[in-house]
Design a protein around this motif. Structure first.
Motif, PDB file in Angstrom:
ATOM      1  N   UNK A 151       0.423  -1.208   0.080  1.00  0.00           N
ATOM      2  CA  UNK A 151      -0.282  -0.064  -0.052  1.00  0.00           C
ATOM      3  C   UNK A 151       0.675   1.545  -0.092  1.00  0.00           C
ATOM      4  N   UNK A 152       0.671   2.349  -0.968  1.00  0.00           N
ATOM      5  CA  UNK A 152       1.140   3.395  -0.756  1.00  0.00           C
ATOM      6  C   UNK A 152       1.736   3.822   0.153  1.00  0.00           C
ATOM      7  N   UNK A 153       0.100   4.149   1.352  1.00  0.00           N
ATOM      8  CA  UNK A 153       0.363   4.577   2.458  1.00  0.00           C
ATOM      9  C   UNK A 153       1.479   4.000   3.043  1.00  0.00           C
ATOM     10  N   UNK A 154       2.036   2.731   3.028  1.00  0.00           N
ATOM     11  CA  UNK A 154       2.879   2.659   3.916  1.00  0.00           C
ATOM     12  C   UNK A 154       4.200   3.030   3.924  1.00  0.00           C
ATOM     13  N   UNK A 155       5.226   4.153   4.844  1.00  0.00           N
ATOM     14  CA  UNK A 155       5.607   4.291   3.885  1.00  0.00           C
ATOM     15  C   UNK A 155       7.302   4.058   4.556  1.00  0.00           C
ATOM     16  N   UNK A 156       7.569   2.960   4.804  1.00  0.00           N
ATOM     17  CA  UNK A 156       8.291   1.759   5.326  1.00  0.00           C
ATOM     18  C   UNK A 156       7.565   0.431   5.268  1.00  0.00           C
ATOM     19  N   UNK A 157       9.008  -0.225   5.277  1.00  0.00           N
ATOM     20  CA  UNK A 157       9.363  -1.344   5.520  1.00  0.00           C
ATOM     21  C   UNK A 157      10.092  -2.071   5.099  1.00  0.00           C
ATOM     22  N   UNK A 158      10.777  -2.734   5.734  1.00  0.00           N
ATOM     23  CA  UNK A 158      12.130  -3.241   6.480  1.00  0.00           C
ATOM     24  C   UNK A 158      13.021  -3.700   7.674  1.00  0.00           C
ATOM     25  N   UNK A 159      14.473  -4.234   6.978  1.00  0.00           N
ATOM     26  CA  UNK A 159      14.498  -4.245   8.301  1.00  0.00           C
ATOM     27  C   UNK A 159      15.982  -3.193   9.038  1.00  0.00           C
ATOM     28  N   UNK A 160      15.232  -3.251   9.913  1.00  0.00           N
ATOM     29  CA  UNK A 160      15.241  -1.862  11.021  1.00  0.00           C
ATOM     30  C   UNK A 160      17.040  -2.234  11.133  1.00  0.00           C
ATOM     31  N   UNK A 161      17.706  -0.436  10.904  1.00  0.00           N
ATOM     32  CA  UNK A 161      18.784  -0.257  10.971  1.00  0.00           C
ATOM     33  C   UNK A 161      19.210   0.167  12.580  1.00  0.00           C
ATOM     34  N   UNK A 178       4.582  -0.139   9.684  1.00  0.00           N
ATOM     35  CA  UNK A 178       3.405   0.818  10.429  1.00  0.00           C
ATOM     36  C   UNK A 178       2.576   0.190  11.305  1.00  0.00           C
ATOM     37  N   UNK A 179       1.976   0.517  12.244  1.00  0.00           N
ATOM     38  CA  UNK A 179       0.788   0.116  12.619  1.00  0.00           C
ATOM     39  C   UNK A 179      -0.453   1.325  12.364  1.00  0.00           C
ATOM     40  N   UNK A 180      -1.646   0.475  12.813  1.00  0.00           N
ATOM     41  CA  UNK A 180      -3.328   2.177  11.917  1.00  0.00           C
ATOM     42  C   UNK A 180      -2.885   2.692  12.594  1.00  0.00           C
ATOM     43  N   UNK A 181      -2.255   3.494  14.071  1.00  0.00           N
ATOM     44  CA  UNK A 181      -1.816   4.315  14.813  1.00  0.00           C
ATOM     45  C   UNK A 181      -0.947   4.774  14.033  1.00  0.00           C
ATOM     46  N   UNK A 182      -0.465   4.669  13.271  1.00  0.00           N
ATOM     47  CA  UNK A 182       0.401   5.728  12.297  1.00  0.00           C
ATOM     48  C   UNK A 182       2.027   4.746  13.108  1.00  0.00           C
ATOM     49  N   UNK A 183       2.116   4.045  14.249  1.00  0.00           N
ATOM     50  CA  UNK A 183       3.112   4.214  15.098  1.00  0.00           C
ATOM     51  C   UNK A 183       4.068   3.099  13.790  1.00  0.00           C
ATOM     52  N   UNK A 184       5.168   3.841  14.115  1.00  0.00           N
ATOM     53  CA  UNK A 184       6.815   3.154  13.790  1.00  0.00           C
ATOM     54  C   UNK A 184       7.382   1.741  14.893  1.00  0.00           C
ATOM     55  N   UNK A 185       7.206   0.578  14.306  1.00  0.00           N
ATOM     56  CA  UNK A 185       7.365  -0.592  15.369  1.00  0.00           C
ATOM     57  C   UNK A 185       8.180  -1.449  14.607  1.00  0.00           C
ATOM     58  N   UNK A 186       8.630  -2.567  15.322  1.00  0.00           N
ATOM     59  CA  UNK A 186       9.786  -3.745  15.084  1.00  0.00           C
ATOM     60  C   UNK A 186       8.433  -5.012  15.747  1.00  0.00           C
ATOM     61  N   UNK A 187       8.141  -5.342  14.187  1.00  0.00           N
ATOM     62  CA  UNK A 187       8.322  -6.621  14.460  1.00  0.00           C
ATOM     63  C   UNK A 187       8.842  -8.019  14.749  1.00  0.00           C
ATOM     64  N   UNK A 188       9.272  -8.715  15.725  1.00  0.00           N
ATOM     65  CA  UNK A 188      10.562  -8.912  16.196  1.00  0.00           C
ATOM     66  C   UNK A 188       9.992 -10.348  16.724  1.00  0.00           C
ATOM     67  N   UNK A 189       9.643 -12.059  15.600  1.00  0.00           N
ATOM     68  CA  UNK A 189       9.930 -12.960  15.460  1.00  0.00           C
ATOM     69  C   UNK A 189      10.000 -13.699  16.695  1.00  0.00           C
TER      70      UNK A 189
END
Length: 648
Positions: free
Chosen positions: A51-61, A235-246
């Protein structure tokens, strides 16, 4: 690391690549792919659009590693379906084993051929009348056997038929054992005590084989249902950027998994102790058999929906060759030098293909470098399990000597095993507290409560449980004229003149509560975490084997406990609990002293095999923006790996 630009933000492909490779793997295997859970609904089933509204989706720096909150992914429905099978299996296993002690120890009441004691106060249900030591010996053997057989189940799964098929086979074997238990408890069979005894022993051997094969694979199959395989910034629906950690997902899955285990054990134990008291042992063995049989339709119906990984062939032998090769390359006739080389952080480097000239590589060296790092991490996990038998010596008391202690207390018209249900009850109550309050709070506060720290705490809490048991036992001995022979035959109560076999203390059985509550807390810290460590640190194609090694620690504990069997009877119960309390306390100190190095490197170890650099750039799709959409510009190679070839 392949990357592209989207909306001014750099996107490392790996967060998506992990999903694309997973989707392709499942398609190759012919498995159905479910939609990804929230917060990933903006990725479609093919995982090729963002979705173009998703700012980023990547392995964390590195900066994101330091600043962003970590969260688990939502647990998929398939995982709960697998969890139901574990619920049914634990209902059946704990339902029957909960009444093993009384079935073996006490004689049948004269007024009931099925062994039920009815409403008579302080009268034991019983069947075989073999005594305390025989009961402790057989229940300890059962524990030993049940936790040995997972090694066989893991080997069959990883090498030959896969986890799912092994679970199906295990269910049918265990059901045969359950049927034999019912036969051993039929009143007409109990008329021949020796025949019933022989049938009972055969039953626990057959049932234990199926139970063990089930155990080492079900606890891995549930984690196989995870969709997010690498740390991923989203990016969650709330707008918060988080790390999905397995690693957090695994921790949460096993908390819920342990919840289902204890719901099953509570229902099975509570139901069967009343079934024995009211009806008899045949009925208490039949109900768990019926519940366990429910696994069959659940497994068959869900076989096209579960994520199922194929067996990898000769992975174990290949792992042995890697270890042998590393040892050989580091060989020195100087023992001091050789020991130093073998314990060096670079010990495994010589076994990586990139460090071996192509002309000198053995034919079996077809794996990637990262798999050697995973193997090294898996061996570290197995070393962590080395001291766990000390913990399980304490835990095993709840199904053995603590039940005998309950029989020495005033349990009135209730089953003597009733108070033991506090263990699963407290686990069920506190799993949500740990999952939604304690662990998230520690994560927000950046307090690293690592697996090593949790297991260490588990040792200390188990020690407190044994101290409580020793104190209770001391007061039992002080409360009657039988002294240290309460509940033992051929001793006379000095106060009443009765045979001590029928004498109980006037202390209420609920004084045992502290023992079970502390054991429950110790399980949440130690037992649950050992499952997490087994899956988190094992190589991807050896998870069942490492899980089986983790479970095998209970078998070692049972074998050690056989050596302490002379303490598991009057007049030695106080010494029994005191020895285990001291061992657990010392074990906790030794455990942290030995593995604090792993504790400091836990984050680094978690990332092995789960970073963008661990994938071959030639084998992963590249993403680029086309008309506002991210589309796969290069397809993943469809060539399947050779059987037995480890994959990163």
């Amino acid at each position: 690391m392949a990357s592209t630009q989207l909306g001014g933000a750099q996107i490392a492909a790996d967060g998506l690549v992990g999903q694309v490779e997973y989707i392709q793997h499942e398609k190759d295997a012919g498995n159905k792919i479910d939609s990804l859970p929230e917060p990933f609904s903006h990725v479609n089933d093919e995982t090729v659009k963002v979705d173009t509204q998703v700012e980023d989706w990547h392995f964390p720096t590195e900066e994101e590693q330091r600043t962003l909150r970590r969260v688990p992914e939502r647990i998929p429905i398939a995982a709960f379906a697998v969890g139901f099978c574990e619920f049914a299996e634990r209902f059946s296993y704990y339902g029957v084993t909960q009444v093993f002690t009384s079935f073996i120890t006490y004689k049948r009441p004269e007024f009931n051929r099925a062994g039920a004691s009815g409403d008579r106060p302080n009268v034991h249900s019983g069947a075989l009348g073999k005594g305390q030591q025989a009961a402790n010996g057989l229940t300890t053997f059962n524990t030993f056997w049940v936790y040995c057989t997972p090694l066989l189940g893991a080997y069959i799964a990883d090498e030959y038929i896969g986890r799912f098929n092994t679970i199906v086979l295990a269910v049918f074997i265990a059901l045969i054992g359950h049927v034999l238990l019912i036969i051993a408890a039929i009143p007409s069979v109990l008329d021949d005590i020796n025949g019933a005894y022989a049938c009972f022993i055969i039953a626990i051997v057959v049932m234990g084989l199926g139970t063990g094969m089930f155990k080492s694979n079900c606890s891995v199959l549930i984690v196989d249902q995870m969709r997010i395989k690498t740390q991923t910034v989203a990016v969650l629906k709330t707008g918060e950027r988080v790390i999905i950690d397995p690693s957090l997902t695994i921790a949460r899955i096993y908390m819920w998994f342990y919840m289902l285990i204890n719901l099953g054990s509570l229902a099975g134990q509570l139901g069967m102790i009343y079934a024995v008291r009211r009806i008899g042992y045949w009925f208490a063995y039949m109900l768990p058999t019926i519940v366990f049989a429910l696994c069959i339709p659940v497994l068959l119906f869900g076989r096209n929906y579960y994520i199922r990984y194929p067996p990898q062939g000769s992975v174990i032998s290949r792992a042995g060759k890697v270890w042998k090769y590393a040892l050989k390359q580091q060989w020195s006739w100087n023992p001091t030098t050789w020991k130093k080389l073998c314990t060096s952080p670079t010990f495994w480097e010589v076994a990586k293909p990139s460090n071996v000239p192509a002309s000198e590589r053995p034919a079996w060296m077809t794996y990637q470098d990262v798999w050697v790092d995973e193997l090294s991490r898996g061996i570290k996990a197995c070393s962590i399990f080395f001291l766990l038998p000390i913990y399980f010596l304490c835990y095993n008391q709840i199904s053995g000597t603590l039940l005998q202690q309950a029989g020495q207390l005033n349990f009135g018209t209730s089953p003597q095993e009733l108070v033991s249900q506090l263990d699963p009850i407290f686990i069920i109550v506190f799993i949500p507290v740990f999952t939604f309050l304690l662990y998230p709070y520690l994560e927000r506060r950046r307090i690293p409560f690592t697996p090593i720290k949790r297991i260490t705490v588990g040792f200390f809490v188990a020690s407190i449980a044994m101290i409580w048991s020793a104190v209770v036992q001391h007061y039992i001995y002080e409360s009657t004229g039988c002294g240290k022979y309460v509940g033992s035959a051929n001793h006379i109560d000095a106060d009443t003149g009765r045979d001590c076999e029928s004498v109980t203390s006037n202390i209420n059985v609920w004084v045992q509560s502290g023992s079970y509550v502390f054991v429950a807390f110790s399980e949440l810290f130690a037992s649950v975490t050992s499952l997490e460590v087994a899956v988190l640190m094992a190589p991807k194609n050896m998870k069942s084997i490492v899980m089986a090694i983790s479970v095998f620690t209970s078998a070692i504990a049972a074998a050690i406990q056989e050596a302490f069997n002379p303490l598991a009877k009057n007049p030695n119960f106080v010494i029994n609990y005191g020895v285990f309390a001291g061992m657990a306390f010392a074990g906790g100190i030794l455990f942290y002293a030995l593995f604090r190095g792993i504790d400091k490197r836990q984050e680094e170890l978690n990332l092995i095999g789960n970073t963008p650099d661990d994938f071959d750039d030639d084998s992963k799709p590249q993403f680029k923006v086309i008309d506002g959409e991210s589309k796969a510009a290069e397809e993943r190679p469809t060539e399947k790996p050779k059987a037995g070839e480890p994959q990163a």
